[in-house]
Design an enzyme around this catalytic site. Structure first.
Site, PDB file in Angstrom:
ATOM      1  N   SER A  40       3.084  -1.461  10.470  1.00 52.65           N
ATOM      2  CA  SER A  40       1.734  -0.881  10.564  1.00 52.65           C
ATOM      3  C   SER A  40       1.597  -0.135  11.888  1.00 52.65           C
ATOM      4  O   SER A  40       2.271  -0.456  12.866  1.00 52.65           O
ATOM      5  CB  SER A  40       0.678  -1.989  10.554  1.00 52.65           C
ATOM      6  OG  SER A  40       0.715  -2.718   9.364  1.00 52.65           O
ATOM      7  N   CYS A  79      -4.977   8.331   8.431  1.00 52.08           N
ATOM      8  CA  CYS A  79      -4.410   7.931   9.727  1.00 52.08           C
ATOM      9  C   CYS A  79      -4.758   8.794  10.936  1.00 52.08           C
ATOM     10  O   CYS A  79      -5.004   8.242  12.008  1.00 52.08           O
ATOM     11  CB  CYS A  79      -2.908   7.807   9.596  1.00 52.08           C
ATOM     12  SG  CYS A  79      -2.476   6.387   8.574  1.00 52.08           S
ATOM     13  N   GLY A 121       0.808  -1.213   0.000  1.00 58.24           N
ATOM     14  CA  GLY A 121       0.000   0.000   0.000  1.00 58.24           C
ATOM     15  C   GLY A 121       0.840   1.261   0.000  1.00 58.24           C
ATOM     16  O   GLY A 121       1.973   1.271  -0.494  1.00 58.24           O
ATOM     17  N   PRO A 154      -7.391  -0.644  10.010  1.00 53.76           N
ATOM     18  CA  PRO A 154      -8.488   0.338  10.022  1.00 53.76           C
ATOM     19  C   PRO A 154      -9.242   0.354  11.346  1.00 53.76           C
ATOM     20  O   PRO A 154      -9.064  -0.534  12.185  1.00 53.76           O
ATOM     21  CB  PRO A 154      -9.405  -0.172   8.905  1.00 53.76           C
ATOM     22  CG  PRO A 154      -9.159  -1.648   8.853  1.00 53.76           C
ATOM     23  CD  PRO A 154      -7.715  -1.838   9.193  1.00 53.76           C
TER      24      PRO A 154
HETATM   25  P1  NAD Z   1      -3.084   0.442   2.460  1.00 49.97           P
HETATM   26  O1  NAD Z   1      -4.501   0.080   2.657  1.00 49.97           O
HETATM   27  O2  NAD Z   1      -2.692   1.391   1.383  1.00 49.97           O
HETATM   28  O3  NAD Z   1      -2.237  -0.895   2.175  1.00 49.97           O
HETATM   29  C1  NAD Z   1      -2.349  -2.054   2.941  1.00 49.97           C
HETATM   30  C2  NAD Z   1      -2.204  -3.268   2.013  1.00 49.97           C
HETATM   31  O4  NAD Z   1      -2.160  -4.448   2.807  1.00 49.97           O
HETATM   32  C3  NAD Z   1      -3.374  -3.457   1.051  1.00 49.97           C
HETATM   33  O5  NAD Z   1      -2.903  -3.440  -0.281  1.00 49.97           O
HETATM   34  C4  NAD Z   1      -3.966  -4.816   1.443  1.00 49.97           C
HETATM   35  O6  NAD Z   1      -4.426  -5.585   0.330  1.00 49.97           O
HETATM   36  C5  NAD Z   1      -2.800  -5.497   2.097  1.00 49.97           C
HETATM   37  N1  NAD Z   1      -3.172  -6.561   3.022  1.00 49.97           N
HETATM   38  C6  NAD Z   1      -4.025  -6.489   4.078  1.00 49.97           C
HETATM   39  N2  NAD Z   1      -4.074  -7.667   4.703  1.00 49.97           N
HETATM   40  C7  NAD Z   1      -3.262  -8.508   4.041  1.00 49.97           C
HETATM   41  C8  NAD Z   1      -2.892  -9.869   4.233  1.00 49.97           C
HETATM   42  N3  NAD Z   1      -3.364 -10.583   5.266  1.00 49.97           N
HETATM   43  N4  NAD Z   1      -2.038 -10.422   3.358  1.00 49.97           N
HETATM   44  C9  NAD Z   1      -1.541  -9.701   2.323  1.00 49.97           C
HETATM   45  N5  NAD Z   1      -1.831  -8.405   2.102  1.00 49.97           N
HETATM   46  C10 NAD Z   1      -2.681  -7.819   2.961  1.00 49.97           C
HETATM   47  O7  NAD Z   1      -2.550   0.947   3.865  1.00 49.97           O
HETATM   48  P2  NAD Z   1      -1.355   1.990   4.141  1.00 49.97           P
HETATM   49  O8  NAD Z   1      -1.835   3.374   3.952  1.00 49.97           O
HETATM   50  O9  NAD Z   1      -0.141   1.520   3.426  1.00 49.97           O
HETATM   51  O10 NAD Z   1      -1.153   1.794   5.707  1.00 49.97           O
HETATM   52  C11 NAD Z   1      -0.592   0.616   6.238  1.00 49.97           C
HETATM   53  C12 NAD Z   1      -0.267   0.832   7.702  1.00 49.97           C
HETATM   54  O11 NAD Z   1       0.718   1.852   7.834  1.00 49.97           O
HETATM   55  C13 NAD Z   1      -1.439   1.290   8.565  1.00 49.97           C
HETATM   56  O12 NAD Z   1      -1.334   0.701   9.832  1.00 49.97           O
HETATM   57  C14 NAD Z   1      -1.241   2.780   8.662  1.00 49.97           C
HETATM   58  O13 NAD Z   1      -1.774   3.299   9.846  1.00 49.97           O
HETATM   59  C15 NAD Z   1       0.259   2.903   8.682  1.00 49.97           C
HETATM   60  N6  NAD Z   1       0.776   4.175   8.158  1.00 49.97           N
HETATM   61  C16 NAD Z   1       0.259   4.747   7.030  1.00 49.97           C
HETATM   62  C17 NAD Z   1       0.793   5.927   6.518  1.00 49.97           C
HETATM   63  C18 NAD Z   1       0.252   6.587   5.283  1.00 49.97           C
HETATM   64  O14 NAD Z   1       0.697   7.666   4.945  1.00 49.97           O
HETATM   65  N7  NAD Z   1      -0.690   6.009   4.556  1.00 49.97           N
HETATM   66  C19 NAD Z   1       1.894   6.512   7.163  1.00 49.97           C
HETATM   67  C20 NAD Z   1       2.410   5.902   8.315  1.00 49.97           C
HETATM   68  C21 NAD Z   1       1.840   4.743   8.797  1.00 49.97           C
HETATM   69  C1  UGA Z   2       0.491  12.137   8.674  1.00 46.08           C
HETATM   70  C2  UGA Z   2       1.783  12.483   9.413  1.00 46.08           C
HETATM   71  O1  UGA Z   2       2.239  13.774   9.002  1.00 46.08           O
HETATM   72  C3  UGA Z   2       2.863  11.445   9.138  1.00 46.08           C
HETATM   73  O2  UGA Z   2       4.018  11.724   9.917  1.00 46.08           O
HETATM   74  C4  UGA Z   2       2.333  10.065   9.501  1.00 46.08           C
HETATM   75  O3  UGA Z   2       3.281   9.059   9.201  1.00 46.08           O
HETATM   76  C5  UGA Z   2       1.059   9.801   8.719  1.00 46.08           C
HETATM   77  O4  UGA Z   2       0.082  10.829   9.027  1.00 46.08           O
HETATM   78  C6  UGA Z   2       0.409   8.500   9.062  1.00 46.08           C
HETATM   79  O5  UGA Z   2       0.626   7.940  10.122  1.00 46.08           O
HETATM   80  O6  UGA Z   2      -0.372   8.093   8.203  1.00 46.08           O
HETATM   81  P1  UGA Z   2      -0.392  12.448   6.168  1.00 46.08           P
HETATM   82  O7  UGA Z   2      -1.720  12.165   6.764  1.00 46.08           O
HETATM   83  O8  UGA Z   2       0.018  11.683   4.973  1.00 46.08           O
HETATM   84  O9  UGA Z   2       0.756  12.209   7.275  1.00 46.08           O
HETATM   85  O10 UGA Z   2      -0.286  13.989   5.771  1.00 46.08           O
HETATM   86  P2  UGA Z   2      -0.096  15.346   6.634  1.00 46.08           P
HETATM   87  O11 UGA Z   2       0.870  16.189   5.923  1.00 46.08           O
HETATM   88  O12 UGA Z   2       0.168  15.076   8.050  1.00 46.08           O
HETATM   89  O13 UGA Z   2      -1.520  16.048   6.483  1.00 46.08           O
HETATM   90  C7  UGA Z   2      -2.666  15.537   7.143  1.00 46.08           C
HETATM   91  C8  UGA Z   2      -3.823  16.488   6.958  1.00 46.08           C
HETATM   92  O14 UGA Z   2      -3.625  17.692   7.685  1.00 46.08           O
HETATM   93  C9  UGA Z   2      -4.045  16.916   5.519  1.00 46.08           C
HETATM   94  O15 UGA Z   2      -5.437  16.968   5.246  1.00 46.08           O
HETATM   95  C10 UGA Z   2      -3.430  18.293   5.473  1.00 46.08           C
HETATM   96  O16 UGA Z   2      -3.946  19.098   4.454  1.00 46.08           O
HETATM   97  C11 UGA Z   2      -3.794  18.810   6.848  1.00 46.08           C
HETATM   98  N1  UGA Z   2      -2.914  19.897   7.325  1.00 46.08           N
HETATM   99  C12 UGA Z   2      -1.581  19.680   7.510  1.00 46.08           C
HETATM  100  C13 UGA Z   2      -3.461  21.132   7.652  1.00 46.08           C
HETATM  101  O17 UGA Z   2      -4.673  21.349   7.512  1.00 46.08           O
HETATM  102  N2  UGA Z   2      -2.640  22.130   8.136  1.00 46.08           N
HETATM  103  C14 UGA Z   2      -1.308  21.935   8.321  1.00 46.08           C
HETATM  104  O18 UGA Z   2      -0.623  22.876   8.762  1.00 46.08           O
HETATM  105  C15 UGA Z   2      -0.770  20.669   8.000  1.00 46.08           C
END
Ligand code: NAD
Ligand code: UGA
Length: 461
Positions: free
Chosen positions: A131, A277, A14, A93
């Site tokens: 995750s 997130c 992902g 989620p």
């Molecule tokens: P995502 O939904 O984009 O990707 C997750 C992937 O895992 C999916 O493609 C799904 O098919 C796969 N998956 C789920 N269960 C599975 C299984 N049992 N076997 C194989 N594949 C499986 O999610 P994401 O945004 O990459 O987030 C992943 C984790 O990282 C979450 O816990 C999230 O909180 C954390 N995280 C996300 C961000 C971000 O910016 N999106 C940043 C930091 C941390």
């Molecule tokens: C956020 C964190 O910044 C990451 O460090 C973290 O890893 C990630 O969540 C996660 O755990 O998923 P992200 O959600 O991708 O990252 O993007 P951000 O830049 O944090 O923005 C989040 C939201 O806040 C957006 O809607 C952005 O437009 C809004 N935002 C951000 C504001 O409204 N004002 C600001 O000053 C900054």
């Protein structure tokens, strides 16, 4: 010298797994990285010309490494068997049913990874929880692994949360502020920590790699996201005071940010924060606090979410009020649908909230976003097809044509006045023509000169 890690497998292709492994592969030519996912479409996209996610700089890296030391596959068992180290980067989620519904994190995907690992692996591995999970989740993973381990096999579980932000993922991964590695105090634990640390030291300075106990590492991730969202909710709370008093939130934010103890970043008032997130992780923290009988702590963090809901609703209401208290049958252009710029991701995007609010009031919407797919917008608005009251555009001027108002929901650089011809939009719109700048990115005096009635966050008209 002994090379501690030759092969890495990452479960979950992902927003985290894909970019993280791409940057890792680029910086570690001596390590083979295989990203696996059970979603065949996603894996096919990672193997194609058009990647499943948009992230500046990512395509180049994938093209450079794919087929060399970076692989994407749905064939999970062999990749897990071969690997010395396994990242779990699956989604976590918010639960939509049962105990903790609407708040607790659903760990079913993480648990199923642990079960699969135990089932297929016949030699010892390091399992890395990437995750975002509730505190003490590593204990559950260890439990599931131990109860199913094959003879002679042992596991070390590390916590290594990811801090990348979407839209800047490649840069965040290349130059992280810090890397956290949480693990056990034991000899085996220390060995595992140093193996993962060795991987990161390929491109990250040793003093940015912080070792700590597993629970601190897990909690630090939830705390960091809670603090970041809290800062935006705080400036958004101040924006409401500004609108009511004549103060300007940009000036206030600047004044606050010059205090070196506070710093200037993450103080941009907005229509509200979104993304996959922040909300999920704060709800998770609230749920954990409640489960521990820490009700005041839970209530404190819940307010950060409540303030965000208030901000999103307030913006929608302001649009209706400014347009003479009715938008029924009016046409409104929405510029930007992604939750932030430089991503095509719409998860929890404030634009969805605003669009639904305007639709409920009877408006017709004309939506334009440079990166979000049409099908995604329709899905987010619970529509199966384009309806008479929703049209999706690939050209901003087409979106603006014949409308009463422009509503900016995402801070895309291309929306700023010098890039777009707002005079041209104005000429094609109904009068009085309104602009609602939900991101405070436009040049409001230039727009006013053209003839627009401009309303923005944190400033009285
Ligand atoms: P995502 O939904 O984009 O990707 C997750 C992937 O895992 C999916 O493609 C799904 O098919 C796969 N998956 C789920 N269960 C599975 C299984 N049992 N076997 C194989 N594949 C499986 O999610 P994401 O945004 O990459 O987030 C992943 C984790 O990282 C979450 O816990 C999230 O909180 C954390 N995280 C996300 C961000 C971000 O910016 N999106 C940043 C930091 C941390
Ligand atoms: C956020 C964190 O910044 C990451 O460090 C973290 O890893 C990630 O969540 C996660 O755990 O998923 P992200 O959600 O991708 O990252 O993007 P951000 O830049 O944090 O923005 C989040 C939201 O806040 C957006 O809607 C952005 O437009 C809004 N935002 C951000 C504001 O409204 N004002 C600001 O000053 C900054």
């Amino acid at each position: 010298a002994e090379i501690p890690v030759r092969k890495i497998c990452c479960i979950g292709a992902g927003y985290v797994g894909g970019p993280t492994c791409s940057v890792l592969a680029l910086n570690c030519p001596d390590i083979q990285v295989t990203v696996v996912d059970r979603n065949e479409l996603r894996i096919n996209q990672w193997n194609s010309e058009k990647l499943p996610i948009y992230e500046p700089g990512l395509e180049e890296i994938v093209k450079q490494c794919r087929g060399k030391n970076l692989f994407f596959s749905t064939d999970m068992a062999p990749a897990l068997k071969e690997a010395d180290l396994i990242f779990i980067s699956v989604n976590t989620p918010t639960k939509t049913f049962g105990l903790g519904k609407g708040r607790a994190a659903d760990l079913k995907f993480v648990e199923s990874c642990a079960r699969l690992i135990a089932e297929v692996c016949d030699r010892s591995k390091i399992v890395v929880e990437k995750s975002t999970v509730p505190v003490r989740s590593a204990a559950s993973i260890i439990n599931v692994l131990k109860a199913n381990t094959k003879p002679g096999v042992s596991y070390q579980v590390l916590s290594n949360p990811e801090f990348l932000a979407e839209g800047t993922a490649v840069n965040d991964l290349t130059n992280p502020d810090r890397v956290l590695i949480g693990g056990e105090e034991s000899e085996e634990g220390k060995k595992a920590i140093s193996a993962l640390s060795w991987v990161y030291r390929h491109w990250i300075l040793a003093d940015k790699i912080i070792e700590m106990n597993t629970w601190s590492s897990e909690l630090s991730k939830l705390a960091a996201n809670a603090f970041l969202a809290q800062r935006i909710s705080s400036i958004n709370a101040i924006s409401a005071v500004c609108e009511a008093t004549g103060a300007d939130v940009s000036e206030v934010a600047k004044a606050i940010g010059l205090d070196s103890r506070l710093g200037p970043k993450f103080l941009q008032a907005s229509v509200g924060w979104g993304g996959s997130c922040f909300q999920k992780d704060i709800l998770n923290l609230v749920y954990i606090s409640e489960s521990l009988n820490l009700t005041s702590v839970a209530a404190y963090w819940q307010q950060v979410i409540d303030m965000n809901e208030y901000q999103k609703s307030r913006f929608g209401e302001r649009i209706v009020q400014s347009m003479f208290n009715t938008i029924t049958d009016k046409h409104i252009a929405i510029l930007g649908f992604a939750f932030k710029k430089n991503t095509g991701d719409t998860r929890e995007s404030p634009a969805i909230h605003v669009a639904k609010h305007l639709l409920e009031e009877g408006a017709s919407l004309h939506i334009f976003d440079p990166k979000v797919e049409k099908a995604q917008i329709l899905l987010d608005l619970d529509q199966s097809d384009e309806e008479s009251n929703i049209s999706i555009h690939t050209d901003p001027y087409e979106a603006a044509k014949g409308t009463h108002a422009l509503v900016v929901c995402t801070e895309w650089d291309q929306f700023i006045v010098n890039t777009y011809d707002y005079q041209r939009m104005y000429n094609s719109m109904l009068k009085p023509a309104f602009v609602f700048d939900g991101r405070k990115i436009l040049d409001h005096s230039a727009l006013a000169k053209i003839g627009f009635h401009v309303e923005t966050i944190g400033k009285r008209h």
